[in-house]
Structures are given as C-alpha cells and as structure tokens.
Design a protein around this motif. Structure first.
Motif, PDB file in Angstrom:
ATOM      1  N   ASP A  43       0.580  -0.721   0.070  1.00  0.00           N
ATOM      2  CA  ASP A  43      -0.176  -0.062   0.067  1.00  0.00           C
ATOM      3  C   ASP A  43       1.033   1.318   0.287  1.00  0.00           C
ATOM      4  OD1 ASP A  43       1.006  -0.370   2.653  1.00  0.00           O
ATOM      5  OD2 ASP A  43      -0.808  -0.811   3.406  1.00  0.00           O
ATOM      6  N   GLU A  44       2.611   0.693   0.125  1.00  0.00           N
ATOM      7  CA  GLU A  44       2.769   1.995  -0.214  1.00  0.00           C
ATOM      8  C   GLU A  44       3.296   2.718  -1.376  1.00  0.00           C
ATOM      9  OE1 GLU A  44       5.149   3.450   3.593  1.00  0.00           O
ATOM     10  OE2 GLU A  44       3.632   1.904   4.214  1.00  0.00           O
ATOM     11  N   GLY A  45       3.370   1.642  -2.247  1.00  0.00           N
ATOM     12  CA  GLY A  45       3.810   1.508  -3.838  1.00  0.00           C
ATOM     13  C   GLY A  45       4.960   0.928  -3.995  1.00  0.00           C
ATOM     14  N   PRO A  46       5.165   0.381  -5.056  1.00  0.00           N
ATOM     15  CA  PRO A  46       5.336  -1.433  -5.447  1.00  0.00           C
ATOM     16  C   PRO A  46       7.260  -1.543  -4.996  1.00  0.00           C
ATOM     17  CG  PRO A  46       5.422  -0.169  -7.698  1.00  0.00           C
ATOM     18  CD  PRO A  46       4.830   0.798  -6.249  1.00  0.00           C
ATOM     19  N   ASP A  47       7.757   0.096  -5.128  1.00  0.00           N
ATOM     20  CA  ASP A  47       8.793  -0.113  -3.972  1.00  0.00           C
ATOM     21  C   ASP A  47       9.568   0.292  -2.666  1.00  0.00           C
ATOM     22  OD1 ASP A  47       7.644   2.644  -4.330  1.00  0.00           O
ATOM     23  OD2 ASP A  47       9.745   3.092  -3.763  1.00  0.00           O
ATOM     24  N   ASP A  48       8.413  -0.193  -1.942  1.00  0.00           N
ATOM     25  CA  ASP A  48       8.088   0.037  -0.696  1.00  0.00           C
ATOM     26  C   ASP A  48       8.997  -1.145  -0.146  1.00  0.00           C
ATOM     27  OD1 ASP A  48       8.340   1.851   1.776  1.00  0.00           O
ATOM     28  OD2 ASP A  48       6.704   0.281   2.716  1.00  0.00           O
ATOM     29  N   MET A  49       8.219  -2.257  -0.787  1.00  0.00           N
ATOM     30  CA  MET A  49       8.755  -3.208   0.676  1.00  0.00           C
ATOM     31  C   MET A  49      10.019  -3.555  -0.103  1.00  0.00           C
ATOM     32  SD  MET A  49       7.436  -5.331   2.734  1.00  0.00           S
ATOM     33  CE  MET A  49       9.005  -6.040   3.250  1.00  0.00           C
ATOM     34  N   ILE A  99      31.564   6.578   1.936  1.00  0.00           N
ATOM     35  CA  ILE A  99      30.916   6.030   2.837  1.00  0.00           C
ATOM     36  C   ILE A  99      29.339   6.563   2.163  1.00  0.00           C
ATOM     37  CG2 ILE A  99      29.736   6.977   4.802  1.00  0.00           C
ATOM     38  CD1 ILE A  99      32.122   6.951   6.277  1.00  0.00           C
ATOM     39  N   TYR A 100      28.779   6.091   1.657  1.00  0.00           N
ATOM     40  CA  TYR A 100      27.415   6.123   1.047  1.00  0.00           C
ATOM     41  C   TYR A 100      25.946   6.011   1.335  1.00  0.00           C
ATOM     42  CZ  TYR A 100      30.762   5.602  -3.165  1.00  0.00           C
ATOM     43  OH  TYR A 100      31.505   6.197  -3.486  1.00  0.00           O
ATOM     44  N   LEU A 101      25.538   7.003   1.326  1.00  0.00           N
ATOM     45  CA  LEU A 101      23.680   6.719   1.330  1.00  0.00           C
ATOM     46  C   LEU A 101      23.910   5.070   0.247  1.00  0.00           C
ATOM     47  CD1 LEU A 101      21.060   7.056   3.175  1.00  0.00           C
ATOM     48  CD2 LEU A 101      20.955   8.811   1.591  1.00  0.00           C
ATOM     49  N   PHE A 102      22.297   4.656   0.757  1.00  0.00           N
ATOM     50  CA  PHE A 102      21.800   3.652  -0.244  1.00  0.00           C
ATOM     51  C   PHE A 102      19.991   3.991   0.478  1.00  0.00           C
ATOM     52  CE2 PHE A 102      22.327  -1.142  -1.555  1.00  0.00           C
ATOM     53  CZ  PHE A 102      21.809  -0.980  -3.121  1.00  0.00           C
ATOM     54  N   GLU A 103      19.863   4.572  -1.150  1.00  0.00           N
ATOM     55  CA  GLU A 103      18.771   5.342  -0.964  1.00  0.00           C
ATOM     56  C   GLU A 103      17.740   4.076  -2.282  1.00  0.00           C
ATOM     57  OE1 GLU A 103      17.098   8.138   0.035  1.00  0.00           O
ATOM     58  OE2 GLU A 103      15.230   6.343  -0.850  1.00  0.00           O
ATOM     59  N   HIS A 104      17.000   3.661  -1.102  1.00  0.00           N
ATOM     60  CA  HIS A 104      16.120   2.343  -2.260  1.00  0.00           C
ATOM     61  C   HIS A 104      14.932   3.312  -2.722  1.00  0.00           C
ATOM     62  CE1 HIS A 104      18.988   0.340  -0.291  1.00  0.00           C
ATOM     63  NE2 HIS A 104      18.933   0.557   0.859  1.00  0.00           N
ATOM     64  N   ARG A 105      14.309   4.006  -2.059  1.00  0.00           N
ATOM     65  CA  ARG A 105      12.573   4.630  -2.802  1.00  0.00           C
ATOM     66  C   ARG A 105      13.068   4.739  -3.963  1.00  0.00           C
ATOM     67  NH1 ARG A 105       8.066   4.508   0.625  1.00  0.00           N
ATOM     68  NH2 ARG A 105       7.763   4.367  -1.412  1.00  0.00           N
ATOM     69  N   ALA A 106      11.640   4.759  -4.973  1.00  0.00           N
ATOM     70  CA  ALA A 106      11.996   5.369  -6.027  1.00  0.00           C
ATOM     71  C   ALA A 106      11.945   7.703  -6.372  1.00  0.00           C
ATOM     72  CB  ALA A 106      11.297   5.003  -7.009  1.00  0.00           C
ATOM     73  N   HIS A 107      11.073   7.828  -5.287  1.00  0.00           N
ATOM     74  CA  HIS A 107      11.090   8.530  -5.235  1.00  0.00           C
ATOM     75  C   HIS A 107      11.537   9.683  -3.728  1.00  0.00           C
ATOM     76  CE1 HIS A 107       9.319   9.224  -8.351  1.00  0.00           C
ATOM     77  NE2 HIS A 107       8.164   7.690  -8.611  1.00  0.00           N
ATOM     78  N   PRO A 108      12.378  10.068  -3.617  1.00  0.00           N
ATOM     79  CA  PRO A 108      13.249  10.155  -2.114  1.00  0.00           C
ATOM     80  C   PRO A 108      12.805  10.926  -1.177  1.00  0.00           C
ATOM     81  CG  PRO A 108      14.760   9.858  -3.641  1.00  0.00           C
ATOM     82  CD  PRO A 108      14.167   9.847  -4.115  1.00  0.00           C
TER      83      PRO A 108
END
Lengths: 138, 138, 138
Positions: free
Chosen positions: A81-87, A117-126
């Motif tokens: 329910d939070e979009g296909p990229d959330d889980m 050192i990296y931030l690894f962002e996993h959401r499509a629209h952060p």
C-alpha cells in the motif's frame, strides 16, 4: 574523553548510492577530537549505509543492479500500500545496515584507500534523509 | 574512561573465512581496560567481518558456498577490469559488514559460547588486510 | 563520560521478528546518561538484530518470507546434524547482523519515526537469547 553529535540532512534525488564521505569528513575534522570512534546512524527503514569502492562508477552500478534483482519489485508482497518500491526498499535496508562505526585518528576517519561512505537510497522518489553522526574520543 | 587502538595486519592465503578471535582476544586482554566496547573495522571493500559459529567446519563451508552462489562470478557485471572475482567480492562485502562492535567485561569479549570472529576474504588471490581494533572503557 | 551494561534475556516463542524496542528504551531511560551511544550485541549465531518498520505487520511478514526463501531449508547443506533449520539460521544471521549501535539524546534512542528494534529469531524451536546492552555517554 568527550563526545559530539550532529544530524546530517540529505536530499537524495534518485534511488541508489550517493557518496557522503566529504561532509562526514568535514564534520569530523572540526570537532576537536583527534582520536576516537565515529558512528553513523541512518534514521530510516528504506535507506541504508554502505562503505564501498569509491573509484569505479561501474562498481556502484553493479551494486545497485544486484540489490534490485535480489529484492525485486513485484506482486508477491503482502505489503503493497505504499507503492511497489516500498517493500523492496525495506528488504534492501535489512540486507545492508543502518549503522556504521569508523575509527578516527589525527582527526580523520581510518577508511581504507578505496573506501567511501554511501547513503543507499532505496525509494524511487526519496524524501529528506537524516544521518546522525556521533564522535567519542579525545 | 580511556581508549586504545591497534591495526591488526592479516595475510589470508585463500578466499573464505579465517578465524581471528585469538589475536583479537589477546590484544583486548592487554589494554588494561576491564569493561567497555571493542570495535573492529575492516579497511577494505573486498573483505568483510563475520561473527559466526566456531565449532563445526561444515557451517563455514556452507556459509562460503552460499555467498559464492548468491553473488557468483560471471559475465553480467559492468565492472570486470580487476578480474572475475572482484565484483562478487564487493557484493559479498556489502551483504555482510566491515564493522563489528563487541562489549567487553573482565577484559574479555562477551561473545556467546559458539561465536567466533572471522575475516571473510572475498578475493581469489588476497593481499594484506588491515583490521583496526578500538577499545573504549575503563 | 561513563558507561553502563546489562544483559537482556529473551524467550522468543517462535521463528521471526520480535520487537524489543520497549525493554531497551526502558533500560536506557534509567541509566542516568542523557547523551551517548547505545550498542546492542546478540550473543548468538542463529538469531540476529534488525532495525525495521514498526507500523505495518505486513512488512514483517514479507521480511520473514524473503529471508526464508533466500536461505531455504533443504538437503544441499553439508552441516545438517542440528536439524534442517540450523544452517539456514546461520545464513540469515550472516545476512543481517548481531550488533547495532543507536545514538541517544535526552535519555532516548534517536530512532526514526518508523524504526523499531527487533530480535530476528531464526531457529524453529528457539531457546533463551541474550542481548548485551551497553551505553556510554554523560
């Protein structure tokens, strides 16, 4: 022994790895603590931290691709329910980590030659991300 | 409260898990710090740290095999100019971690009965590896 | 600067994620240390720690399912003398982590809004688990 703390606010504009070594290094160098332990803590469940190769851009492309394929978007998740990229974002956070500690000497992180050192962002629209920096030492 | 730091230099002779519990335990016991926090930091992007089962050799064989199959060598990587084992090495490092903190009491790490600390070397022909040990306590 | 330590004993009744945020928060608030660093250390090789989404139960169901499928039970393990769930338990521990550090301010962990701390139990019939809590600060 004393300690210092700061919240680094980031605005990633896309999914994937964004290097944060420079702002972290800059903050560490100004705390008046020559020797100690730096801890980074990512206050999120859909973004994580990674220490990885800082030279070849191809390494980061392959890293991003590997994790996207290991935890792909799809219809097989109960949580959708939070979009296909959330889980997939939660899974990739669990497979990496939200916390990283790096020893400091002479006011500098003891990273290896090839480590960034990296931030690894996993959401499509952060949205905005917060990384707590904590340094303890003397 | 005070702190102590040391760089442990290792020369793994093969890919896979090498136990480093003994040299770490030895160093911790000599720092005159009875109670505190030990942090190990691996200064590399193709080798990592793992706390795992120290009894059955078969567990380590299965662990190595699992990670080799999860991040296999192959022609599907964009980054291939450092050999076919390099990109899988970065992936396995990202899937595990380069930093581990272990509480210390009575001058000893509070590892569980079955826990050992391992360097997880991911390159086929490894070079020298450096693990920073940092102990803070009193 | 001073430190405080405690061993949290847990009795998970099933495989999967059990939230431990409340007992950890309670202990932290009673140490008389307003600002500092909390480290949790899991003294096991078949259970781990995870910081994850504390709202939707579906996220935890998907997380558990993902890891069960990534490291499935089966006949392909060399190590099989402690039951079919044992080797997958070691693999899932290696894929997550046994240690997590969280900064503390005003006597509270600086977790994000959606972050909870979980014990990730990987055995089908778990025994008692010990998590060491260590707080350093002032």
């Amino acid at each position: 022994m004393r300690q210092s703390m700061f919240v680094l606010r980031l605005h990633p504009d896309r999914r994937g790895l964004s290097e944060i070594t420079d702002p972290v290094r800059g903050w560490v160098s100004k705390q008046g603590i020559a020797s100690g332990m730096l801890t980074l803590f990512c206050r999120h469940t859909a973004a994580s931290l990674l220490s990885q190769e800082n030279a070849a851009r191809a390494v980061r492309n392959d890293l991003e691709k590997f994790f996207y394929e290991l935890a792909p978007e799809g219809e097989h998740y109960e949580h959708d329910d939070e979009g296909p990229d959330d889980m997939p974002a939660h899974l990739k956070t669990a497979l990496t980590q939200v916390q990283l500690s790096v020893p400091v000497t002479d006011g500098r992180m003891m990273l290896g030659t090839w480590q960034g050192i990296y931030l690894f962002e996993h959401r499509a629209h952060p949205s905005q991300r917060e990384i707590v920096l904590h340094l303890v030492g003397e």
